[in-house]
Structure formats: structure tokens, C-alpha cells
Design a protein around this motif. Structure first.
Motif, mmCIF file in Angstrom:
data_model
loop_
_atom_site.group_PDB
_atom_site.id
_atom_site.type_symbol
_atom_site.label_atom_id
_atom_site.label_comp_id
_atom_site.label_asym_id
_atom_site.label_seq_id
_atom_site.Cartn_x
_atom_site.Cartn_y
_atom_site.Cartn_z
ATOM 1 N N PRO A 369 0.804 -1.234 0.000
ATOM 2 C CA PRO A 369 0.000 0.000 0.000
ATOM 3 C C PRO A 369 0.829 1.273 0.000
ATOM 4 C CG PRO A 369 0.118 -0.881 2.221
ATOM 5 C CD PRO A 369 0.859 -1.858 1.341
ATOM 6 N N TRP A 370 2.156 1.163 0.086
ATOM 7 C CA TRP A 370 2.975 2.349 0.362
ATOM 8 C C TRP A 370 2.990 3.337 -0.806
ATOM 9 C CZ3 TRP A 370 2.685 1.378 5.037
ATOM 10 C CH2 TRP A 370 2.899 0.106 5.540
ATOM 11 N N GLY A 371 3.042 2.858 -2.033
ATOM 12 C CA GLY A 371 3.102 3.754 -3.175
ATOM 13 C C GLY A 371 1.853 4.584 -3.373
ATOM 14 N N GLU A 372 0.761 4.194 -2.721
ATOM 15 C CA GLU A 372 -0.510 4.896 -2.884
ATOM 16 C C GLU A 372 -0.727 5.965 -1.819
ATOM 17 O OE1 GLU A 372 -3.389 1.824 -2.789
ATOM 18 O OE2 GLU A 372 -2.673 0.837 -4.620
ATOM 19 N N ARG A 373 0.259 6.146 -0.942
ATOM 20 C CA ARG A 373 0.113 7.122 0.151
ATOM 21 C C ARG A 373 0.544 8.507 -0.356
ATOM 22 N NH1 ARG A 373 0.056 4.499 5.421
ATOM 23 N NH2 ARG A 373 0.838 6.424 6.362
ATOM 24 N N GLY A 374 -0.406 9.333 -0.652
ATOM 25 C CA GLY A 374 -0.103 10.682 -1.092
ATOM 26 C C GLY A 374 0.451 10.737 -2.507
ATOM 27 N N ARG A 375 0.955 11.890 -2.858
ATOM 28 C CA ARG A 375 1.402 12.109 -4.229
ATOM 29 C C ARG A 375 2.683 11.350 -4.551
ATOM 30 N NH1 ARG A 375 2.505 18.134 -6.828
ATOM 31 N NH2 ARG A 375 3.002 17.438 -8.964
ATOM 32 N N TYR A 376 3.560 11.234 -3.550
ATOM 33 C CA TYR A 376 4.864 10.617 -3.794
ATOM 34 C C TYR A 376 5.045 9.285 -3.062
ATOM 35 C CZ TYR A 376 5.832 15.325 -5.476
ATOM 36 O OH TYR A 376 5.778 16.521 -6.146
ATOM 37 N N GLY A 377 3.978 8.754 -2.511
ATOM 38 C CA GLY A 377 4.092 7.510 -1.773
ATOM 39 C C GLY A 377 4.553 7.746 -0.349
ATOM 40 N N LEU A 378 4.986 6.696 0.312
ATOM 41 C CA LEU A 378 5.451 6.773 1.692
ATOM 42 C C LEU A 378 6.660 7.703 1.779
ATOM 43 C CD1 LEU A 378 5.107 5.518 4.568
ATOM 44 C CD2 LEU A 378 6.798 3.799 3.885
ATOM 45 N N THR A 379 6.651 8.584 2.767
ATOM 46 C CA THR A 379 7.737 9.544 2.933
ATOM 47 C C THR A 379 8.663 9.124 4.071
ATOM 48 O OG1 THR A 379 6.559 10.943 4.518
ATOM 49 C CG2 THR A 379 6.194 11.381 2.162
ATOM 50 N N SER A 380 9.820 9.755 4.127
ATOM 51 C CA SER A 380 10.782 9.426 5.179
ATOM 52 C C SER A 380 10.226 9.756 6.557
ATOM 53 C CB SER A 380 12.096 10.179 4.940
ATOM 54 O OG SER A 380 11.874 11.584 4.933
ATOM 55 N N ARG A 381 9.470 10.850 6.668
ATOM 56 C CA ARG A 381 8.883 11.208 7.956
ATOM 57 C C ARG A 381 7.852 10.173 8.405
ATOM 58 N NH1 ARG A 381 8.414 15.914 10.859
ATOM 59 N NH2 ARG A 381 9.434 17.088 9.185
ATOM 60 N N GLU A 382 6.993 9.719 7.465
ATOM 61 C CA GLU A 382 5.992 8.701 7.805
ATOM 62 C C GLU A 382 6.661 7.391 8.190
ATOM 63 O OE1 GLU A 382 2.208 9.993 4.984
ATOM 64 O OE2 GLU A 382 3.860 8.841 4.104
ATOM 65 N N LEU A 383 7.690 7.013 7.445
ATOM 66 C CA LEU A 383 8.407 5.777 7.756
ATOM 67 C C LEU A 383 9.026 5.847 9.142
ATOM 68 C CD1 LEU A 383 9.561 3.030 6.884
ATOM 69 C CD2 LEU A 383 11.493 4.264 5.875
ATOM 70 N N SER A 384 9.661 6.958 9.443
ATOM 71 C CA SER A 384 10.275 7.121 10.761
ATOM 72 C C SER A 384 9.232 7.040 11.868
ATOM 73 C CB SER A 384 11.007 8.464 10.818
ATOM 74 O OG SER A 384 11.520 8.701 12.107
ATOM 75 N N GLY A 385 8.058 7.646 11.641
ATOM 76 C CA GLY A 385 6.996 7.596 12.650
ATOM 77 C C GLY A 385 6.483 6.199 12.888
ATOM 78 N N MET A 386 6.320 5.405 11.816
ATOM 79 C CA MET A 386 5.854 4.027 11.957
ATOM 80 C C MET A 386 6.856 3.177 12.736
ATOM 81 S SD MET A 386 4.293 3.126 8.216
ATOM 82 C CE MET A 386 2.837 3.932 7.573
ATOM 83 N N LEU A 387 8.126 3.343 12.427
ATOM 84 C CA LEU A 387 9.143 2.489 13.039
ATOM 85 C C LEU A 387 9.464 2.910 14.466
ATOM 86 C CD1 LEU A 387 11.566 2.021 10.004
ATOM 87 C CD2 LEU A 387 9.820 0.444 10.865
ATOM 88 N N ARG A 388 9.122 4.153 14.825
ATOM 89 C CA ARG A 388 9.398 4.612 16.181
ATOM 90 C C ARG A 388 8.651 3.764 17.206
ATOM 91 N NH1 ARG A 388 7.810 9.564 15.573
ATOM 92 N NH2 ARG A 388 9.782 10.187 14.589
#
Length: 434
Positions: A369-388
Motif C-alpha cells: 500500500p505504500w506507493g498509494e500514500r499521497g502524491r509521492y508515496g510513503l515519505t521518510s517522515r511517515e516511515l520514521s513515525g511508523m518504526l518509532r
């Protein structure tokens, strides 16, 4: 349930499964039986090993039938009655519903009160109809539509709890109303384990008073329930009838008397077994909270005998595995860990990956599902938040060209992979495999 030998459950070669129980005499009615599985250890990479991983109940279907008791015939009858009115998603789900209903008649014996999460993706999946049948067969049903949490815990008797039945749970836990119903969610979570109380002041002098929360509960609604409730539930994922599937219409005047008569016979069989049920510690095919949730159902099966000890364990193994897989596929759960595990595996277990490269591989996966998140897909900020949430943070990593970039090291993921997605390319896989 663990085999008697030292092999892990994922490698059940020549496992000797513990015998099941009859009332007051655990295992006495069965001769010791070795369940000789022909499945090859999956670690050797053979096709048979892959087949074993594909079926979480591998080896369990060879459990021999126990000596039948009147209870096994009652469970057979209850199963047939439920199947007249609803079409569960699988035979294992039907077995689980049957055992859950019977377990409500032995609630004083249990340490944990399993929830029955009856969920579906849309209307007309049979959720409310199943709740209709449960209402007429469980012990002391208590419908809680539009009931306040205060009224619920004031209605729960610590010695003889009712069975809570919650319909239209999406109106309680939906995104627009969930914050207003945190107390209900807390009540359902606390009531899963005996000895958890809520304290409220009562009377004109505001005297603190402890109220019991322990009670089995069936909760039906559109969409998944909150994660904390699902984690304490036997999950029944209902679906609409397909063409050609027929069920019997539920008519109160005609059908309730027969269901009540069966309910009373189940109660009469179960109640003398309270002491036996409390003392049994059945062998389980799962661990941790899943074992706590399913133990009452497996205990009922062992008390009933016949084919039910086998059916209970097969249902437990397969349904728990299905929910684990669903959790791994859910973006808000362990899905991100599982997909990162696949990326590292595809990159021949690289010591580290830059954030840019990791995001490229995640967003490029057409099945994720990551490529469908927003205009550019999953971002570094979102990834960091998930992994935190898993205590994994980015840092400076050295790349193959000896430059430093922001990224993630493989060893930071090892513990989380083992805990949350152990079936996705086991962490012990040799480097370079792939």
C-alpha cells in the motif's frame, strides 16, 4: 500446543502430541499416541517443508478421536443448529462459534473470557443473525445496544457473569465516535482477564467501590474492532451469501423454543464440570494471549471428547494464523516491518540501506500500500513515525561506495522481525540466500 519432544512447533517431525482429557481424568480415555508426521523440517528448504508452513494445523489433524461423552453429541447438535441460520466463513469458524457458546456456560471456571469478534466488510453479512442465535444459546445473555459502560459493569456479577452481546459495534468504535467510547473499549479489554476491576464512588458519601468487569462478550460490527479488542478475540470474519448458499430464516416464535431447550441441556451437562474445567490445562497449538483466549474453547472440547479435541486445535491454529497474517498485511500493524524484511532479503541481507533506497523499494512494490500514500508515496517522515513504535530509528549509515547517508541498519530490525513477523524470511536465513 507443543509436542513432547524438543522440536519447535514449526518443525513437527515425529511429534508426540499430548493426549486430551475427559471430565476429571485428563487423558485417561486415550492411549498414548505418537503422531508421526511425514513433513520434512522446513529449514532444509524442501517442498514438503514449505507445505508445512502453509498449513498451521499440520500434524494436528492426526490427533485421534477421544472417547465421546454426552457433551460431544450436544456440541454436534449445537453446531448443526447454528449452521441452519448462518454461513460462517469456514468449518473452523463454525467449530469455534460452537465451542465459544458452550464455554459461556462455564464462565466461573475461566481465567480469561474470550471475546467473539463477529466482523464483516459490509452490511448483510449475517453478523446480526449470528448474534440472534447466540442470544438464545449462550448463558445469561445481556444485550448492550446503547448501554452505558456504567450500566454494564454494574450488571456484571463477579461470581456468575452474564454474556455480553454488542451489536452495531461500528457505531461505538467508528472513527468519528471512538474517542467518546474509550470507557467501553477499556471495559471490554479489562473484562478479558479475571480480577480486573473498575473503581467508582457510590452513594451520598462517595464511598469507593470496586466493580467486576470479567465476562465473555460477542461483539458484531462492520469493519475491524479496535486492535486491543481484536487481540483478545476469536475472530469470525463473516461475508455475504454467494449465489446458491441458503440459510433457514430465523423466526422467533418457531425457533427460539428449540434453541432454549438445547441451551438448557448444554448448561445441565456443563455445570457439574466446573471444577474439572477450572483444573484442566489443555495442550495448546498457540502461545501467549492467543492461548489465553482460546484455552476455554479447547478445554470445552477436551471435556466433550469425541472429535472435538482435534477440531478445536485445528480451528485454533488456523484461525490464529489467519489473524497473524491479517495483522502483517495491515499498514498500521506489522505490515511495514514485514515489507522491510522482504526488502533486506531481496538485497541479499545488506548491512544497511539508505532511507532513499528503502523508500524506493517499498513504494515500487505494486502489491504493497505504500506507493498509494499521497502524491509521492510513503515519505521518510511517515516511515520514521511508523518504526518509532518499534524503537527503530534512522541514523548515519555507510554505503558500499564508503559515503555516509541517512538510513537504517539491518541489525536494528532483528528483534522486531522475530517478534512481529517471524514467518517472513526467518531472520536466521543465511546471508546471500535469495
Amino acid at each position: 500446543m507443543q509436542p513432547d519432544n524438543a522440536e519447535p512447533y514449526s518443525a513437527p517431525a515425529r511429534a508426540a502430541w499430548p493426549t486430551t482429557a475427559i471430565p476429571g481424568r485428563p487423558g485417561a480415555h486415550l492411549r498414548p499416541t505418537q503422531v508421526d508426521s511425514a513433513t520434512v523440517d522446513p529449514s532444509d528448504g524442501t517442498a514438503d517443508g514449505s507445505a508445512s508452513e502453509a498449513d498451521p494445523a499440520s500434524g494436528l489433524e492426526a490427533i485421534p478421536d477421544a472417547e465421546p461423552t454426552p457433551g460431544s453429541k450436544l456440541l454436534d447438535e449445537l453446531r448443526s443448529q447454528i449452521a441452519q441460520f448462518v454461513i460462517p466463513p469456514s468449518s473452523e469458524a463454525l467449530d469455534a462459534i460452537t465451542l465459544w457458546v458452550a464455554a459461556t456456560h462455564l464462565q466461573p471456571a475461566w481465567q480469561h473470557a474470550p471475546r467473539l469478534a463477529v466482523v464483516g466488510p459490509a452490511k448483510r453479512c449475517g453478523k446480526s443473525r449470528l448474534l440472534d442465535v447466540l442470544t438464545e444459546t449462550v448463558h445469561e445473555p445481556m444485550l448492550t445496544i446503547n448501554t452505558t459502560p456504567a450500566a454494564i459493569f454494574r450488571s456484571i456479577d463477579g461470581e456468575e457473569p452474564p454474556t455480553l452481546l454488542v451489536d452495531e459495534a461500528d457505531t461505538i468504535f467508528g472513527p468519528k465516535v471512538a474517542e467518546k467510547n474509550e470507557e467501553t473499549r477499556g471495559l471490554l479489554n479489562a473484562g478479558h482477564q479475571r480480577g480486573r476491576y473498575v473503581t467508582r464512588v457510590v452513594g451520598n458519601d462517595h464511598t469507593p467501590h470496586k466493580f467486576a468487569t470479567f465476562a465473555m462478550a460477542a461483539i458484531a460490527g462492520i469493519g475491524d474492532l479496535p486492535d486491543t479488542v481484536m487481540d483478545r478475540s476469536v475472530v469470525i470474519r463473516m461475508r455475504r451469501q454467494a449465489e446458491g448458499e441458503k440459510v433457514k430464516p430465523f423466526r422467533s416464535r418457531r425457533d427460539i423454543p428449540a434453541l432454549h431447550e438445547l441451551r438448557d441441556r448444554i448448561h445441565a451437562w456443563a455445570r457439574p464440570l466446573l471444577e474439572d474445567a477450572a483444573n484442566l490445562e489443555p495442550s495448546m497449538p498457540v502461545e501467549d494471549r492467543a492461548a489465553d483466549t482460546w484455552e476455554p474453547l479447547v478445554t470445552v472440547a477436551d471435556l466433550a471428547g469425541g472429535r472435538w479435541p482435534r477440531l478445536a486445535r485445528v480451528a485454533c491454529a488456523r484461525m490464529v494464523a489467519a489473524e497473524v497474517a491479517a495483522e502483517e498485511d495491515h499498514p498500521s500493524g506489522a505490515r511495514i516491518l514485514a515489507d522491510i524484511r522482504r526488502v533486506f532479503f531481496a538485497q541479499r541481507e545488506a548491512d544497511s540501506l539508505s532511507t532513499e533506497d528503502l523508500l524506493h523499494y517499498l513504494n515500487a512494490d505494486a502489491e504493497a500500500p505504500w506507493g498509494e500514500r499521497g502524491r509521492y508515496g510513503l515519505t521518510s517522515r511517515e516511515l520514521s513515525g511508523m518504526l518509532r513504535d518499534y524503537d527503530i530509528r534512522p541514523g548515519n549509515v555507510r554505503m558500499a561506495d564508503r559515503t555516509q547517508r541517512k538510513g537504517y541498519t539491518r541489525n536494528k530490525f532483528l528483534d522486531a522481525w522475530r517478534r512481529y513477523c517471524p514467518t517472513v524470511h526467518p531472520v536466521g536465513a543465511p546471508r546471500g540466500a535469495g
